[in-house]
Design a protein around this motif. Structure first.
Motif, PDB file in Angstrom:
ATOM      1  N   LYS A   6       0.835  -1.207   0.000  1.00 14.67           N
ATOM      2  CA  LYS A   6       0.000   0.000   0.000  1.00 14.67           C
ATOM      3  C   LYS A   6       0.867   1.253   0.000  1.00 14.67           C
ATOM      4  O   LYS A   6       0.609   2.216  -0.745  1.00 14.67           O
ATOM      5  N   LEU A   7       1.934   1.250   0.841  1.00 18.31           N
ATOM      6  CA  LEU A   7       2.812   2.416   0.915  1.00 18.31           C
ATOM      7  C   LEU A   7       3.594   2.601  -0.381  1.00 18.31           C
ATOM      8  O   LEU A   7       3.806   3.727  -0.841  1.00 18.31           O
ATOM      9  N   ALA A   8       4.014   1.474  -0.990  1.00 19.42           N
ATOM     10  CA  ALA A   8       4.815   1.554  -2.222  1.00 19.42           C
ATOM     11  C   ALA A   8       3.940   1.650  -3.470  1.00 19.42           C
ATOM     12  O   ALA A   8       4.464   1.741  -4.589  1.00 19.42           O
ATOM     13  N   GLN A   9       2.605   1.563  -3.282  1.00 17.96           N
ATOM     14  CA  GLN A   9       1.644   1.614  -4.389  1.00 17.96           C
ATOM     15  C   GLN A   9       1.847   0.461  -5.378  1.00 17.96           C
ATOM     16  O   GLN A   9       1.834   0.649  -6.592  1.00 17.96           O
ATOM     17  N   VAL A  10       2.057  -0.745  -4.791  1.00 17.86           N
ATOM     18  CA  VAL A  10       2.149  -1.967  -5.590  1.00 17.86           C
ATOM     19  C   VAL A  10       1.343  -3.044  -4.873  1.00 17.86           C
ATOM     20  O   VAL A  10       0.900  -2.858  -3.733  1.00 17.86           O
ATOM     21  N   SER A  11       1.172  -4.191  -5.515  1.00 22.47           N
ATOM     22  CA  SER A  11       0.437  -5.290  -4.888  1.00 22.47           C
ATOM     23  C   SER A  11       1.335  -6.051  -3.917  1.00 22.47           C
ATOM     24  O   SER A  11       2.571  -5.968  -3.979  1.00 22.47           O
ATOM     25  N   ALA A  12       0.694  -6.817  -3.013  1.00 18.77           N
ATOM     26  CA  ALA A  12       1.450  -7.671  -2.094  1.00 18.77           C
ATOM     27  C   ALA A  12       2.273  -8.699  -2.855  1.00 18.77           C
ATOM     28  O   ALA A  12       3.378  -9.074  -2.434  1.00 18.77           O
ATOM     29  N   MET A  13       1.743  -9.164  -4.000  1.00 16.91           N
ATOM     30  CA  MET A  13       2.483 -10.124  -4.824  1.00 16.91           C
ATOM     31  C   MET A  13       3.777  -9.502  -5.343  1.00 16.91           C
ATOM     32  O   MET A  13       4.835 -10.152  -5.371  1.00 16.91           O
ATOM     33  N   THR A  14       3.706  -8.215  -5.726  1.00 14.59           N
ATOM     34  CA  THR A  14       4.918  -7.538  -6.202  1.00 14.59           C
ATOM     35  C   THR A  14       5.934  -7.397  -5.079  1.00 14.59           C
ATOM     36  O   THR A  14       7.146  -7.572  -5.280  1.00 14.59           O
ATOM     37  N   VAL A  15       5.454  -7.095  -3.866  1.00 14.21           N
ATOM     38  CA  VAL A  15       6.353  -7.032  -2.707  1.00 14.21           C
ATOM     39  C   VAL A  15       7.063  -8.376  -2.535  1.00 14.21           C
ATOM     40  O   VAL A  15       8.276  -8.445  -2.318  1.00 14.21           O
ATOM     41  N   SER A  16       6.314  -9.466  -2.631  1.00 16.04           N
ATOM     42  CA  SER A  16       6.889 -10.802  -2.487  1.00 16.04           C
ATOM     43  C   SER A  16       7.949 -11.049  -3.556  1.00 16.04           C
ATOM     44  O   SER A  16       9.023 -11.588  -3.266  1.00 16.04           O
ATOM     45  N   ARG A  17       7.664 -10.631  -4.791  1.00 11.53           N
ATOM     46  CA  ARG A  17       8.632 -10.828  -5.872  1.00 11.53           C
ATOM     47  C   ARG A  17       9.908 -10.030  -5.631  1.00 11.53           C
ATOM     48  O   ARG A  17      11.013 -10.512  -5.892  1.00 11.53           O
ATOM     49  N   VAL A  18       9.777  -8.818  -5.102  1.00 16.07           N
ATOM     50  CA  VAL A  18      10.960  -7.999  -4.808  1.00 16.07           C
ATOM     51  C   VAL A  18      11.812  -8.671  -3.734  1.00 16.07           C
ATOM     52  O   VAL A  18      13.039  -8.768  -3.849  1.00 16.07           O
ATOM     53  N   LEU A  19      11.149  -9.149  -2.670  1.00 19.09           N
ATOM     54  CA  LEU A  19      11.886  -9.772  -1.565  1.00 19.09           C
ATOM     55  C   LEU A  19      12.548 -11.078  -1.979  1.00 19.09           C
ATOM     56  O   LEU A  19      13.502 -11.523  -1.338  1.00 19.09           O
ATOM     57  N   LYS A  20      12.062 -11.694  -3.038  1.00 17.04           N
ATOM     58  CA  LYS A  20      12.665 -12.919  -3.568  1.00 17.04           C
ATOM     59  C   LYS A  20      13.691 -12.624  -4.660  1.00 17.04           C
ATOM     60  O   LYS A  20      14.200 -13.537  -5.303  1.00 17.04           O
ATOM     61  N   ASN A  21      13.987 -11.323  -4.878  1.00 17.15           N
ATOM     62  CA  ASN A  21      14.946 -10.902  -5.911  1.00 17.15           C
ATOM     63  C   ASN A  21      14.542 -11.366  -7.313  1.00 17.15           C
ATOM     64  O   ASN A  21      15.376 -11.799  -8.108  1.00 17.15           O
ATOM     65  N   ASP A  22      13.255 -11.287  -7.604  1.00 15.20           N
ATOM     66  CA  ASP A  22      12.759 -11.642  -8.936  1.00 15.20           C
ATOM     67  C   ASP A  22      13.332 -10.641  -9.956  1.00 15.20           C
ATOM     68  O   ASP A  22      13.114  -9.424  -9.844  1.00 15.20           O
ATOM     69  N   PRO A  23      14.067 -11.111 -10.965  1.00 13.21           N
ATOM     70  CA  PRO A  23      14.684 -10.191 -11.927  1.00 13.21           C
ATOM     71  C   PRO A  23      13.677  -9.489 -12.825  1.00 13.21           C
ATOM     72  O   PRO A  23      14.014  -8.513 -13.511  1.00 13.21           O
ATOM     73  N   GLY A  24      12.412  -9.940 -12.828  1.00 12.73           N
ATOM     74  CA  GLY A  24      11.407  -9.329 -13.688  1.00 12.73           C
ATOM     75  C   GLY A  24      10.819  -8.041 -13.131  1.00 12.73           C
ATOM     76  O   GLY A  24       9.994  -7.401 -13.798  1.00 12.73           O
TER      77      GLY A  24
END
Length: 337
Positions: A6-24
């Motif tokens: 919510k603070l970053a204006q992205v979905s929770a799924m996107t947060v999860s992908r960032v924390l997993k170092n998803d290159p996409g």
């Protein structure tokens, strides 16, 4: 993660992908997410995550005396292999009190550990059989009693026999034996090795010089002082672990006597004491590493047929410090008069 998104204006799924170092994920999105993480002080709940993935990622280790360097080295070996496999370790210490062990093991199982490595404090192991109904169990340093499971041991008998043979080869026929409780596997095996070396040399040990049931350096010191004070006392000492060796060395110092000493376990500064020491050395870390590998192998077979029980023995070697009679090799008999 919803708050971060919510603070970053992205979905929770996107947060999860960032924390997993998803290159996409774009660099701009990644920066916004990490800024939100920092602002909110977010920390991922690894326990909840592991449970969702089918396990806690935790294994338990139970030792008998963490103050003994042997067990801290064993624990480091377990931790090394656990870390390599993405596992964490929970450590418990029985303080050589067998009655504490069942409660500690139940507590680790209650904390959802996936498996256990145990150094048994006593010979009764029914509680371990009960634990094996829930998680795989591997024993270290002491063997199973009526259990069908893996264990990692030291060459207790062979090491004690070889070290005692060194003293006999120097001409010592009155060797005092200072040992841990005989009910312990290590104590029994090391006494057996002591006797075997005497039998092979054709020498009868003096039962009056055999003292067992020593639990620490203080009890070993008192026992050694008593034996050294007797008429016709020993000309050499054999000690079954590092703490007993250290207590015996203090007794020799207090008595103003220098006698050859053979002992199980090398210990820090043994090479600079200037005493005639013959020590049984081995890699305590390797005991922990091997036990962890056996446990992880059992965990990998949770959904299939478990492997047959295995026994691994870590080898020993004899090292010598200080002056020795003629520096004869171990096993060589002294020259005849």
């Amino acid at each position: 993660m919803h708050d971060v998104g919510k603070l970053a204006q992205v979905s929770a799924m996107t947060v999860s992908r960032v924390l997993k170092n998803d290159p996409g994920v774009s660099e701009a999105t990644r920066e916004r997410v990490f800024a939100a993480v920092d602002r909110l002080g977010y920390r991922r709940n690894e326990t909840a995550r592991s449970l969702r993935l089918g396990g806690t990622g935790m294994i338990g280790l139970v030792v008998t005396n963490l103050a003994n360097p042997f067990y801290s080295r064993l624990a480091l070996g377990v931790q090394e292999v656990a870390t390599e496999h993405g596992l964490r370790m929970m450590l418990s210490n029985t303080a050589e009190q067998a009655e504490r062990e069942p409660g500690l093991i139940d507590g680790l199982i209650d904390h959802q550990v996936e498996g256990l490595i145990v150094v048994p404090a006593g010979s009764r192991q029914q509680h371990l059989a009960d634990a094996m109904r829930h998680v795989p169990v591997v024993l270290a340093a002491r063997p199973p009693a009526g259990l069908d499971t893996d264990c990692v041991l030291v060459e207790d008998f062979h090491g004690a026999r070889e070290a005692t043979a060194c003293l006999l080869a120097e001409g010592h026929t009155r060797i005092a034996f200072l040992g841990n409780p005989p009910a312990l596997y290590t104590g029994a095996e090391r006494l057996r090795g002591f006797w075997a070396a005497h039998e092979e040399a054709g020498v009868e040990p003096d039962n009056a010089l055999i003292c067992q049931g020593l639990v620490d350096a203080a009890t070993a010191e008192r026992a050694a002082l008593d034996i050294l004070d007797r008429p016709g006392g020993p000309t050499a000492l054999f000690c079954t672990n590092n703490r007993i060796s250290q207590g015996a060395i203090r007794a020799l110092y207090k008595a103003g006597i220098t006698l050859p000493l053979a002992g199980f376990d090398d210990f820090e500064l043994s090479d600079v004491l200037g005493l005639p020491l013959t020590l049984v050395s081995y890699d305590a870390d390797e005991i922990g590493r091997q036990a962890a590998r056996l446990l992880i192998d059992r965990l990998s077979h949770r959904d299939g047929e478990p492997p047959a029980s295995r026994r691994i023995t870590v080898p020993t070697r004899v090292i010598r410090h200080g002056p020795h009679s003629g520096d004869r090799p171990c096993g060589a008999r002294p020259p005849s008069a």
